[in-house]
Design a protein around this motif. Structure first.
Motif, mmCIF file in Angstrom:
data_model
loop_
_atom_site.group_PDB
_atom_site.id
_atom_site.type_symbol
_atom_site.label_atom_id
_atom_site.label_comp_id
_atom_site.label_asym_id
_atom_site.label_seq_id
_atom_site.Cartn_x
_atom_site.Cartn_y
_atom_site.Cartn_z
ATOM 1 N N ILE A 46 34.312 4.659 3.696
ATOM 2 C CA ILE A 46 33.349 3.547 3.684
ATOM 3 C C ILE A 46 32.164 3.850 4.602
ATOM 4 C CG2 ILE A 46 32.984 1.121 4.363
ATOM 5 C CD1 ILE A 46 35.972 0.639 3.539
ATOM 6 N N ILE A 47 32.446 4.270 5.844
ATOM 7 C CA ILE A 47 31.379 4.563 6.818
ATOM 8 C C ILE A 47 30.520 5.725 6.332
ATOM 9 C CG2 ILE A 47 30.874 5.268 9.206
ATOM 10 C CD1 ILE A 47 32.058 2.465 9.139
ATOM 11 N N ALA A 48 31.161 6.784 5.806
ATOM 12 C CA ALA A 48 30.418 7.955 5.313
ATOM 13 C C ALA A 48 29.487 7.570 4.174
ATOM 14 C CB ALA A 48 31.393 9.036 4.848
ATOM 15 N N ARG A 49 29.948 6.732 3.270
ATOM 16 C CA ARG A 49 29.135 6.360 2.105
ATOM 17 C C ARG A 49 27.985 5.415 2.480
ATOM 18 N NH1 ARG A 49 31.055 8.635 -2.388
ATOM 19 N NH2 ARG A 49 33.156 9.502 -2.171
ATOM 20 N N ILE A 50 28.209 4.564 3.468
ATOM 21 C CA ILE A 50 27.089 3.731 3.955
ATOM 22 C C ILE A 50 25.981 4.643 4.482
ATOM 23 C CG2 ILE A 50 26.354 2.093 5.749
ATOM 24 C CD1 ILE A 50 29.117 0.741 5.473
ATOM 25 N N MET A 51 26.373 5.651 5.270
ATOM 26 C CA MET A 51 25.377 6.591 5.801
ATOM 27 C C MET A 51 24.730 7.398 4.679
ATOM 28 S SD MET A 51 25.304 5.810 8.886
ATOM 29 C CE MET A 51 23.971 6.970 9.144
ATOM 30 N N GLY A 52 25.550 7.878 3.741
ATOM 31 C CA GLY A 52 25.038 8.687 2.643
ATOM 32 C C GLY A 52 24.026 7.944 1.790
ATOM 33 N N GLU A 53 24.260 6.654 1.601
ATOM 34 C CA GLU A 53 23.362 5.844 0.763
ATOM 35 C C GLU A 53 22.031 5.549 1.450
ATOM 36 O OE1 GLU A 53 25.528 2.297 -0.091
ATOM 37 O OE2 GLU A 53 27.145 3.381 -1.111
ATOM 38 N N ARG A 54 22.030 5.493 2.798
ATOM 39 C CA ARG A 54 20.839 4.974 3.489
ATOM 40 C C ARG A 54 20.091 5.976 4.366
ATOM 41 N NH1 ARG A 54 20.620 -0.688 2.705
ATOM 42 N NH2 ARG A 54 18.570 -0.358 3.633
ATOM 43 N N ASP A 267 20.563 17.967 16.823
ATOM 44 C CA ASP A 267 19.692 16.891 17.315
ATOM 45 C C ASP A 267 18.955 16.185 16.178
ATOM 46 O OD1 ASP A 267 20.484 17.328 19.906
ATOM 47 O OD2 ASP A 267 18.736 18.551 20.454
ATOM 48 N N LYS A 268 18.512 16.967 15.173
ATOM 49 C CA LYS A 268 17.829 16.370 14.019
ATOM 50 C C LYS A 268 18.768 15.461 13.236
ATOM 51 C CE LYS A 268 14.152 19.758 13.097
ATOM 52 N NZ LYS A 268 13.581 20.712 12.123
ATOM 53 N N LEU A 269 19.989 15.921 13.057
ATOM 54 C CA LEU A 269 20.983 15.117 12.343
ATOM 55 C C LEU A 269 21.305 13.840 13.106
ATOM 56 C CD1 LEU A 269 23.328 18.058 11.295
ATOM 57 C CD2 LEU A 269 22.195 16.507 9.685
ATOM 58 N N GLY A 270 21.516 13.974 14.420
ATOM 59 C CA GLY A 270 21.823 12.814 15.253
ATOM 60 C C GLY A 270 20.693 11.792 15.246
ATOM 61 N N ALA A 271 19.454 12.294 15.311
ATOM 62 C CA ALA A 271 18.286 11.400 15.317
ATOM 63 C C ALA A 271 18.181 10.639 14.001
ATOM 64 C CB ALA A 271 17.016 12.212 15.560
ATOM 65 N N ALA A 272 18.486 11.324 12.880
ATOM 66 C CA ALA A 272 18.427 10.677 11.563
ATOM 67 C C ALA A 272 19.491 9.587 11.441
ATOM 68 C CB ALA A 272 18.597 11.717 10.455
ATOM 69 N N VAL A 273 20.697 9.865 11.963
ATOM 70 C CA VAL A 273 21.774 8.869 11.927
ATOM 71 C C VAL A 273 21.394 7.670 12.793
ATOM 72 C CG1 VAL A 273 24.178 8.392 12.576
ATOM 73 C CG2 VAL A 273 23.600 10.556 11.455
ATOM 74 N N ARG A 274 20.892 7.956 13.990
ATOM 75 C CA ARG A 274 20.535 6.883 14.927
ATOM 76 C C ARG A 274 19.462 5.967 14.322
ATOM 77 N NH1 ARG A 274 20.188 10.251 18.669
ATOM 78 N NH2 ARG A 274 22.373 10.266 19.267
ATOM 79 N N LYS A 275 18.457 6.585 13.690
ATOM 80 C CA LYS A 275 17.376 5.819 13.067
ATOM 81 C C LYS A 275 17.911 4.956 11.926
ATOM 82 C CE LYS A 275 12.645 6.397 11.366
ATOM 83 N NZ LYS A 275 11.621 7.352 10.909
ATOM 84 N N THR A 276 18.835 5.521 11.158
ATOM 85 C CA THR A 276 19.433 4.785 10.036
ATOM 86 C C THR A 276 20.248 3.600 10.541
ATOM 87 O OG1 THR A 276 19.524 6.857 8.782
ATOM 88 C CG2 THR A 276 20.861 5.035 7.958
ATOM 89 N N LEU A 277 20.975 3.798 11.642
ATOM 90 C CA LEU A 277 21.810 2.730 12.201
ATOM 91 C C LEU A 277 20.980 1.580 12.781
ATOM 92 C CD1 LEU A 277 24.560 4.859 13.972
ATOM 93 C CD2 LEU A 277 24.857 3.437 11.929
#
Length: 324
Positions: A46-54, A267-277
């Motif tokens: 569920i968490i992975a797909r929320i991130m994948g979608e957004r 760092d790029k991946l982390g920044a993208a996740v943080r921005k999405t959250l």
């Protein structure tokens, strides 16, 4: 001055490093794959797909989710450990894959502390013991009485042998003095399906995947592992309240990459996740599952992984747990 051999060795190393450096500069220029080490339908999925979608607007590329179930999460986690460390293959790390399973399974084919690069812990979630409505208990006091009266009569489902549900429930059993048989599945989805269908009377699961069934009355919550009582389950006590604080541990879900993944890619991946959250819609969807957003640094996530691994290693040693 360097001799000819040193010059050649330096040149060879530069050739090996150069492709990753170039990839890091232009990263990402193709879709990123996330390995979910459990079957569809569980909280990790569920968490992975929320991130994948957004995540696409923040990342600049799509994120594809791939389920690789089996071995209580070990199969998918091992595939990640053996992947190219270029940032294009990530994995969902859970307490099961980087702490509980390696702690109980000496044949785990990876080292959870050295074979992965933590990227970011996305969210933490409570865990819950829930029962099928046919089970002769609706509250913790009666649940305990029923199990003590009939040792070995009942069984419980989890997402897999050696996972957080298995080890937390075994810890619960040892502290409460009850005996209930473990039925492992290839993920929370299949475990939930059989519990909701009444084929297994009890389940130990992460709250987000169990909550829809609890809301529908198809599962009855008995006790939760959470810092305090949950707004979504105000009448359900925590393990701490019933006097079993060692069991009162939350689960986590975060991205990890294979060992050797460049720091600027991480760092790029982390920044993208943080921005999405930070998006209100994403935050709402994750919090509606009963989860708490964490969004920490690679160093903080590494410290969490190490701490959980040590906790479950001690549980295995003290309770003398072993795989069947």
């Amino acid at each position: 001055m360097m001799n000819r051999r040193q010059i050649l060795a330096t040149a060879a190393a530069a050739v090996l490093i150069a492709p990753l450096a170039v990839q890091a500069q232009g990263f990402p220029n193709k879709p990123v794959k996330v390995i979910v080490p459990f079957a569809p339908g569980g909280t990790t999925d569920i968490i992975a797909r929320i991130m994948g979608e957004r995540i696409t607007p923040a990342l600049g590329q799509t994120m594809l989710v791939e389920n690789k179930a089996g071995g209580g999460g070990i199969i998918g986690a091992n595939e990640l450990a053996k992947s190219v460390p270029d940032g294009y293959t990530l994995g969902m790390a859970t307490v099961s894959t980087v702490a509980a399973n390696p702690a109980i399974n000496p044949k785990t084919p990876y080292n959870p502390l050295t074979d992965f690069v933590p990227v970011i812990n996305i969210a933490a979630t409570p865990n819950v013991i829930a029962v099928h409505p046919s089970f002769p208990a609706r509250d913790y006091k009666t649940f305990l009485e029923v199990l003590k009266k009939s040792p070995g009569r009942y069984s419980y489902a989890t997402s897999g042998t050696g996972g957080i549900g298995h080890l937390q429930m075994e810890l619960y059993k040892s502290l409460s003095g009850v005996f209930i048989t473990h039925i492992p599945y290839r993920g929370a989805g299949p475990a939930l399906n059989d519990t909701v269908a009444g084929q297994v009377p009890v389940i130990f699961d992460n709250l987000p995947s169990a909550l829809p069934f609890i809301k529908d009355g198809r599962l009855i919550p008995i006790v939760v592992a959470a810092p305090q009582r949950l707004a979504v389950l105000p009448n359900v006590p925590t393990f701490k309240e019933i006097g079993l604080e060692p069991v009162n541990r939350m689960a986590f879900y975060g991205f990890v990459a294979p060992k050797g993944t460049p720091r600027d890619v991480v760092d790029k991946l982390g920044a993208a996740v943080r921005k999405t959250l930070e998006e209100p819609a994403v935050k709402k969807r994750i919090e509606e599952t009963g989860s708490v957003i964490v969004a920490n640094t690679p160093e903080q996530f590494a410290a969490q992984i190490k701490a959980e691994f040590e906790v479950y290693k001690k549980v295995v040693e003290v309770q003398k747990l072993a795989l069947d």
